[in-house]
Motif scaffolding. Structure first.
Motif, mmCIF file in Angstrom:
data_model
loop_
_atom_site.group_PDB
_atom_site.id
_atom_site.type_symbol
_atom_site.label_atom_id
_atom_site.label_comp_id
_atom_site.label_asym_id
_atom_site.label_seq_id
_atom_site.Cartn_x
_atom_site.Cartn_y
_atom_site.Cartn_z
ATOM 1 N N VAL A 80 47.406 109.937 66.721
ATOM 2 C CA VAL A 80 48.272 110.427 65.647
ATOM 3 C C VAL A 80 48.518 109.306 64.650
ATOM 4 N N ILE A 81 49.039 109.670 63.498
ATOM 5 C CA ILE A 81 49.315 108.656 62.488
ATOM 6 C C ILE A 81 50.429 107.725 62.999
ATOM 7 N N PRO A 82 50.402 106.461 62.601
ATOM 8 C CA PRO A 82 51.341 105.461 63.129
ATOM 9 C C PRO A 82 52.819 105.822 62.950
ATOM 10 N N GLN A 83 53.169 106.420 61.826
ATOM 11 C CA GLN A 83 54.572 106.772 61.580
ATOM 12 C C GLN A 83 55.071 107.754 62.632
ATOM 13 N N VAL A 84 54.279 108.769 62.937
ATOM 14 C CA VAL A 84 54.671 109.769 63.939
ATOM 15 C C VAL A 84 54.706 109.126 65.320
ATOM 16 N N LYS A 85 53.722 108.301 65.627
ATOM 17 C CA LYS A 85 53.671 107.620 66.921
ATOM 18 C C LYS A 85 54.944 106.808 67.148
ATOM 19 N N ALA A 86 55.370 106.056 66.142
ATOM 20 C CA ALA A 86 56.567 105.220 66.270
ATOM 21 C C ALA A 86 57.817 106.064 66.515
ATOM 22 N N VAL A 87 57.936 107.164 65.811
ATOM 23 C CA VAL A 87 59.104 108.029 65.975
ATOM 24 C C VAL A 87 59.103 108.678 67.366
ATOM 25 N N LEU A 88 57.940 109.088 67.841
ATOM 26 C CA LEU A 88 57.841 109.684 69.179
ATOM 27 C C LEU A 88 58.214 108.677 70.259
ATOM 28 N N GLU A 89 57.715 107.449 70.128
ATOM 29 C CA GLU A 89 58.035 106.409 71.114
ATOM 30 C C GLU A 89 59.522 106.083 71.106
ATOM 31 N N ASP A 90 60.106 105.977 69.915
ATOM 32 C CA ASP A 90 61.538 105.706 69.797
ATOM 33 C C ASP A 90 62.351 106.860 70.400
ATOM 34 N N GLY A 91 61.921 108.080 70.126
ATOM 35 C CA GLY A 91 62.614 109.238 70.689
ATOM 36 C C GLY A 91 62.559 109.251 72.204
ATOM 37 N N ALA A 92 61.398 108.936 72.767
ATOM 38 C CA ALA A 92 61.253 108.919 74.228
ATOM 39 C C ALA A 92 62.168 107.860 74.848
ATOM 40 N N ARG A 93 62.213 106.672 74.237
ATOM 41 C CA ARG A 93 63.083 105.607 74.750
ATOM 42 C C ARG A 93 64.560 106.013 74.683
ATOM 43 N N THR A 94 64.940 106.638 73.596
ATOM 44 C CA THR A 94 66.341 107.041 73.435
ATOM 45 C C THR A 94 66.725 108.126 74.434
ATOM 46 N N VAL A 95 65.862 109.107 74.613
ATOM 47 C CA VAL A 95 66.143 110.173 75.587
ATOM 48 C C VAL A 95 66.230 109.574 76.988
ATOM 49 N N ASP A 96 65.325 108.643 77.323
ATOM 50 C CA ASP A 96 65.390 107.966 78.631
ATOM 51 C C ASP A 96 66.720 107.253 78.819
ATOM 52 N N ARG A 97 67.124 106.531 77.783
ATOM 53 C CA ARG A 97 68.376 105.773 77.874
ATOM 54 C C ARG A 97 69.555 106.717 78.102
ATOM 55 N N LEU A 98 69.604 107.812 77.358
ATOM 56 C CA LEU A 98 70.717 108.747 77.497
ATOM 57 C C LEU A 98 70.673 109.510 78.824
ATOM 58 N N ASN A 99 69.503 109.610 79.419
ATOM 59 C CA ASN A 99 69.354 110.315 80.690
ATOM 60 C C ASN A 99 69.687 109.420 81.885
ATOM 61 N N ASP A 100 69.855 108.140 81.650
ATOM 62 C CA ASP A 100 70.190 107.209 82.725
ATOM 63 C C ASP A 100 71.628 107.482 83.175
ATOM 64 N N PRO A 101 71.836 107.735 84.478
ATOM 65 C CA PRO A 101 73.206 108.009 84.956
ATOM 66 C C PRO A 101 74.176 106.854 84.688
ATOM 67 N N ALA A 102 73.671 105.636 84.544
ATOM 68 C CA ALA A 102 74.534 104.484 84.282
ATOM 69 C C ALA A 102 74.890 104.345 82.803
ATOM 70 N N ASP A 103 74.274 105.147 81.925
ATOM 71 C CA ASP A 103 74.548 105.070 80.486
ATOM 72 C C ASP A 103 75.975 105.542 80.213
ATOM 73 N N LEU A 104 76.692 104.816 79.391
ATOM 74 C CA LEU A 104 78.098 105.128 79.115
ATOM 75 C C LEU A 104 78.317 105.794 77.759
ATOM 76 N N THR A 105 77.267 106.307 77.156
ATOM 77 C CA THR A 105 77.393 106.985 75.865
ATOM 78 C C THR A 105 78.226 108.245 76.048
ATOM 79 N N SER A 106 79.158 108.469 75.125
ATOM 80 C CA SER A 106 79.993 109.666 75.217
ATOM 81 C C SER A 106 79.150 110.914 75.006
ATOM 82 N N ASP A 107 79.657 112.035 75.501
ATOM 83 C CA ASP A 107 78.929 113.299 75.351
ATOM 84 C C ASP A 107 78.705 113.657 73.886
ATOM 85 N N GLY A 108 79.740 113.458 73.079
ATOM 86 C CA GLY A 108 79.624 113.774 71.656
ATOM 87 C C GLY A 108 78.594 112.899 70.962
#
Length: 166
Positions: free
Chosen positions: A119-147
């Motif tokens: 895929v084009i680099p711009q889309v690749k970067a956004v997909l990778e960033d999205g995957a990392r962010t979803v992983d981080r928020l899915n970690d039970p130890a993550d303290l991000t508020s629900d909102g």
């Protein structure tokens, strides 16, 4: 009055016909560039085609993931307000949380897999960033508020859609 109208219409038709001409070839200064025979042209075309397919899937899975997250939070809030015993509330909440973590895990894995495609680099970067962010928020130890998590996941979905439409 009629003669003036007919004269104007005929004049407009004559000007339009002259402007269009009967020659269908483009003027020399506007000729289409010759097709490229370089190997990069085929790669760019395949990357574009792959990007379209990847984008369709990424947008679909991201919207579904963000919707599932906010929907599950709503269900958990309603469950907490329900007139049920504590053990039932905790058991049902655990079931919903487990299902939500599975959805988020699948979302992250899908984005990561899509980012490995051609895929084009711009889309690749956004997909990778999205995957990392979803992983981080899915970690039970993550303290991000629900909102904040809800806003972040919706933002990821919009960011992917924006990268795919540019």
């Amino acid at each position: 009055m009629r003669r003036v109208l007919v004269t104007i219409v005929l004049g407009v038709v004559a000007v339009a016909a002259g402007a269009c001409g009967s020659d269908s070839s483009p003027p020399p200064d506007r000729a289409a560039p010759p097709p490229s025979s370089s190997p990069g042209a085929a790669v760019d075309g395949s990357a574009h085609t792959a990007t379209l397919a990847v984008c369709a899937e990424a947008v679909k899975v991201s919207k579904a993931g963000a919707t599932a997250f906010s929907g599950t939070l709503d269900e958990l809030w309603l469950l907490a307000q329900a007139d049920l015993d504590r053990a039932t509330i905790e058991a049902r909440s655990a079931q919903r949380e487990k299902a939500l973590r599975t959805v988020l895990d699948n979302w992250s894995k899908t984005l990561s897999a899509l980012a490995t495609q051609d895929v084009i680099p711009q889309v690749k970067a956004v997909l990778e960033d999205g995957a990392r962010t979803v992983d981080r928020l899915n970690d039970p130890a993550d303290l991000t508020s629900d909102g904040e998590a809800t806003v972040t996941l919706r933002r990821i979905s919009r960011k992917i859609e924006a990268a795919c439409t540019n």
